[in-house]
Design an enzyme around this catalytic site. Structure first.
Site, PDB file in Angstrom:
ATOM      1  N   GLY A   1       0.848  -1.183   0.000  1.00  0.00           N
ATOM      2  CA  GLY A   1       0.000   0.000   0.000  1.00  0.00           C
ATOM      3  C   GLY A   1       0.886   1.236   0.000  1.00  0.00           C
TER       4      GLY A   1
ATOM      5  N   MET B   1      -0.763   7.364   2.010  1.00  0.00           N
ATOM      6  CA  MET B   1      -0.091   8.280   2.929  1.00  0.00           C
ATOM      7  C   MET B   1       0.711   7.538   4.001  1.00  0.00           C
ATOM      8  SD  MET B   1      -0.702  11.150   1.612  1.00  0.00           S
ATOM      9  CE  MET B   1      -0.053  12.242   2.863  1.00  0.00           C
ATOM     10  N   ILE B   2       0.137   6.472   4.563  1.00  0.00           N
ATOM     11  CA  ILE B   2       0.891   5.718   5.567  1.00  0.00           C
ATOM     12  C   ILE B   2       2.037   4.967   4.905  1.00  0.00           C
ATOM     13  CG2 ILE B   2       0.819   3.953   7.365  1.00  0.00           C
ATOM     14  CD1 ILE B   2      -2.090   4.553   7.804  1.00  0.00           C
TER      15      ILE B   2
ATOM     16  N   ASP C   1       1.991  -1.223  -4.681  1.00  0.00           N
ATOM     17  CA  ASP C   1       0.625  -0.724  -4.819  1.00  0.00           C
ATOM     18  C   ASP C   1       0.086  -1.187  -6.172  1.00  0.00           C
ATOM     19  OD1 ASP C   1      -0.940   1.731  -3.158  1.00  0.00           O
ATOM     20  OD2 ASP C   1      -1.712   1.315  -5.166  1.00  0.00           O
TER      21      ASP C   1
ATOM     22  N   ILE D   1      -2.193  -2.717   9.328  1.00  0.00           N
ATOM     23  CA  ILE D   1      -2.652  -1.410   9.801  1.00  0.00           C
ATOM     24  C   ILE D   1      -4.068  -1.112   9.303  1.00  0.00           C
ATOM     25  CG2 ILE D   1      -2.153   1.073   9.809  1.00  0.00           C
ATOM     26  CD1 ILE D   1       0.759   0.494   9.498  1.00  0.00           C
TER      27      ILE D   1
ATOM     28  N   ASN E   1      -7.911  -0.775   8.551  1.00  0.00           N
ATOM     29  CA  ASN E   1      -9.091  -0.787   9.414  1.00  0.00           C
ATOM     30  C   ASN E   1     -10.288  -1.462   8.746  1.00  0.00           C
ATOM     31  OD1 ASN E   1      -8.385   0.504  11.898  1.00  0.00           O
ATOM     32  ND2 ASN E   1      -8.164   2.432  10.778  1.00  0.00           N
TER      33      ASN E   1
ATOM     34  N   HIS F   1      -9.411  -1.661  18.387  1.00  0.00           N
ATOM     35  CA  HIS F   1      -9.053  -0.324  17.902  1.00  0.00           C
ATOM     36  C   HIS F   1     -10.328   0.381  17.469  1.00  0.00           C
ATOM     37  CE1 HIS F   1      -6.635   2.842  16.292  1.00  0.00           C
ATOM     38  NE2 HIS F   1      -6.879   2.564  15.018  1.00  0.00           N
TER      39      HIS F   1
END
Length: 320
Positions: free
Chosen positions: A10, A13-14, A34, A119, A121, A176
């Site tokens: 990915g 931004m992260i 990506d 990471i 979600n 989370h």
């Protein structure tokens, strides 16, 4: 000695921030993956050119084929859709579950010995699904959330008390999400538990309650401010801390979404707890002593995670 190979799945931004930090820290050779052609290549080239300024000899490559991550020592997964204003992490489940299936199959085929940090979600459900799709050992697949949530808790405490973040140790348990459990009794400022700070007048109970509430909504606060995405600097730093502990066998105790096998009275699911991260992956779960109030809050958080797991099973019957 061969350098570690780090695959960042990915290039949003992260992912881009992860690549930048990993390069500055010289953690190893970096592959930025990506499905969008040009995006990982452009970001990798930009960071590689920056390395001539910050003075580190690094190898960065942007790729669009899972075959290029072959032999990766660490995979950090950020692929998926981020939150936007008005969305909860849970709203992302259907879209990102499909992404986790593709990512898991790619890792299974090309990097079956990697340590995987998820990471994406909604975190606890996505890391659970990713482990099943990849088939990797459960101790080699963990989720990044607790480090971030605990960092937010620590920063808010530092901001209010005026004490350096280096002398604050804050902990969160659970999923989370809005039901996470900031562990007030087990978190300290200069070695003093937070209830003691209230007794001594450093903080009022109202101020402490406000910090706990802000910690639970920390991600949403940033989403509301950014308007077009979600946090990326702090999540990236958190994942790098986890990857570093694995690559250097540091045995750091970090709160992560970890597969439980009886700890905290739970079995068969991922949820945020403190864990020792070393060369073996998630090597040991640390069990906090909890009172009745904490047990009830933790149980509520776990039920939220279980609900997301059931929703995943309804979408993909391969999940068990």
């Amino acid at each position: 000695m061969a350098r570690a190979k780090i695959a960042l799945i990915g290039a949003g931004m992260i992912g881009g921030t992860l690549a930048h930090i990993a390069a500055r820290e010289e953690l190893g050779d970096i592959l930025l993956f990506d499905i969008a052609e040009g995006t990982p290549q452009g970001k990798a080239l930009d960071i590689a050119e920056a390395s001539a300024v910050f003075g580190k000899d690094v190898s960065l490559k942007g790729v669009n084929d899972y075959a290029d991550i072959a032999g990766a020592d660490v995979c950090i997964v950020t692929a998926g859709v981020p939150r936007k204003p008005g969305m909860s992490r849970d709203d992302l489940l259907g879209i990102n579950l499909k992404v986790m299936k593709a990512v898991g199959e790619g890792i299974k085929a090309h990097a079956p010995n990697a340590f995987v940090i998820c990471i994406t979600n909604p975190l606890d459900a996505m890391v659970w699904a990713l482990q099943q799709f990849s088939g990797l050992p459960k101790e080699k697949v963990i989720g990044m959330a607790g480090v971030l949530d605990s960092a937010r808790f620590a920063f808010f405490l530092a901001e209010k008390t005026g004490v350096s973040v280096e002398d604050i140790h804050a902990w969160t348990l659970g999923g989370h999400g809005d039901d996470m459990v900031p562990m007030v009794r087990h978190s300290t400022v200069g070695g003093l538990p937070l209830p003691e700070l209230v007794k001594q007048g450093w903080l009022s109970q109202e101020e402490l309650d406000g910090i706990v509430k802000r910690t639970r909504g920390g991600g949403g606060e940033i989403v509301a401010l950014l308007k077009t995405g979600s946090a990326f600097y702090a999540p990236a730093e958190s994942a790098i801390a986890m990857a570093t502990s694995y690559l250097k066998d540091k045995k750091r105790v970090l709160p992560c979404a970890t597969f439980l096998t009886g700890q905290y009275g739970l079995d068969g699911l991922y949820v945020g707890v403190p864990v020792v991260i070393g060369a073996g992956g998630a090597e040991k779960v640390i069990e906090f002593e909890t009172n009745d109030e904490e047990k009830a809050m933790f149980a509520k958080s776990v039920e939220s995670v279980k609900g997301l797991m059931e929703a995943c099973k309804a979408i993909d019957s391969a999940l068990v």
